[in-house]
Design an enzyme around this catalytic site. Structure first.
Site, mmCIF file in Angstrom:
data_model
loop_
_atom_site.group_PDB
_atom_site.id
_atom_site.type_symbol
_atom_site.label_atom_id
_atom_site.label_comp_id
_atom_site.label_asym_id
_atom_site.label_seq_id
_atom_site.Cartn_x
_atom_site.Cartn_y
_atom_site.Cartn_z
ATOM 1 C CB ALA A 1 1.439 -0.055 6.246
ATOM 2 C CG ASN B 1 8.374 -2.024 0.011
ATOM 3 O OD1 ASN B 1 7.809 -2.060 1.100
ATOM 4 N ND2 ASN B 1 9.037 -0.962 -0.418
ATOM 5 C CG HIS C 1 10.876 -2.459 4.690
ATOM 6 N ND1 HIS C 1 9.515 -2.248 4.672
ATOM 7 C CD2 HIS C 1 11.072 -3.697 5.199
ATOM 8 C CE1 HIS C 1 8.921 -3.326 5.154
ATOM 9 N NE2 HIS C 1 9.837 -4.213 5.473
ATOM 10 N NE ARG D 1 2.849 7.546 2.322
ATOM 11 C CZ ARG D 1 3.394 6.469 2.856
ATOM 12 N NH1 ARG D 1 4.055 5.617 2.093
ATOM 13 N NH2 ARG D 1 3.276 6.217 4.129
ATOM 14 N N PRO E 1 0.797 -1.223 0.000
ATOM 15 C CG PRO E 1 -0.110 -1.087 2.142
ATOM 16 C CD PRO E 1 0.592 -2.016 1.215
ATOM 17 C CG ASN E 2 -0.257 4.352 1.264
ATOM 18 O OD1 ASN E 2 -1.247 4.836 0.720
ATOM 19 N ND2 ASN E 2 -0.285 3.869 2.494
ATOM 20 C CE1 TYR F 1 8.691 5.032 2.913
ATOM 21 C CE2 TYR F 1 7.344 7.015 2.995
ATOM 22 C CZ TYR F 1 7.692 5.784 3.511
ATOM 23 O OH TYR F 1 7.046 5.291 4.622
ATOM 24 N NE ARG G 1 9.567 5.797 8.722
ATOM 25 C CZ ARG G 1 8.621 5.648 7.816
ATOM 26 N NH1 ARG G 1 8.715 4.714 6.909
ATOM 27 N NH2 ARG G 1 7.564 6.430 7.819
ATOM 28 C CD GLU H 1 10.367 -7.580 5.469
ATOM 29 O OE1 GLU H 1 9.608 -6.762 6.019
ATOM 30 O OE2 GLU H 1 10.888 -8.533 6.073
#
Length: 147
Positions: free
Chosen positions: A78, A75, A101, A19, A11-12, A24, A108, A99
């Site tokens: 969330a 990726n 990110h 964003r 998502p996103n 990012y 974070r 995975e």
């Protein structure tokens, strides 16, 4: 043996480049896809690149990869921190998953420090920006070997 790598984005990530560019970066998801396809060509791999904001769709794509792909880059965004369903789907797949990110999730908010996906991934790359995708593809190439 197939030399296809499934690249799934959660998502996103469709908003990548606009964003929170301070976190990012300025690269778009299309930029990432183009670079991965170029690198894949150099490595003799094919890329199946997808993005969804829907957990169930990601689960379906993971399941559909069984017997079809040599490996995957995920990726989960969330969903890393919340999705047991994605973790379960990955446990049922017959291919290695790395995975990725873009940001360092460990620097974070505390809720981002745990990833359900990490428990079933063969490796995790985080905090190296979109370059992490390319590093993951190079690692998968070594893991799946040459045919």
């Amino acid at each position: 043996m197939t030399r296809t790598v499934l690249v799934l984005n959660g998502p996103n990530l469709n908003l990548l480049g606009t964003r929170q560019p301070d976190i990012y970066g300025a690269d778009t998801l299309a930029d990432v896809e183009a670079r991965l396809k170029s690198l894949a060509g150099d490595l003799g791999l094919e890329i199946d690149f997808r993005q969804s904001n829907h957990e169930g769709e990601l689960v379906t794509w993971i399941q559909e990869g069984r017997g079809r792909v040599a490996g995957a880059i995920l990726n989960p965004a969330a969903y890393s921190h919340t999705s047991v369903a994605i973790m379960d789907a990955l446990q049922a797949c017959d291919y290695p998953v790395i995975e990725v990110h873009i940001s360092n999730i460990h620097r974070r908010e505390p809720f981002r420090h745990h990833s359900h996906v990490s428990a079933v991934a063969v490796g995790v790359i985080c905090g190296l920006g979109v370059q992490g995708y390319e590093l993951a593809l190079q690692a998968l190439d070594r893991i799946i070997g040459r045919t």
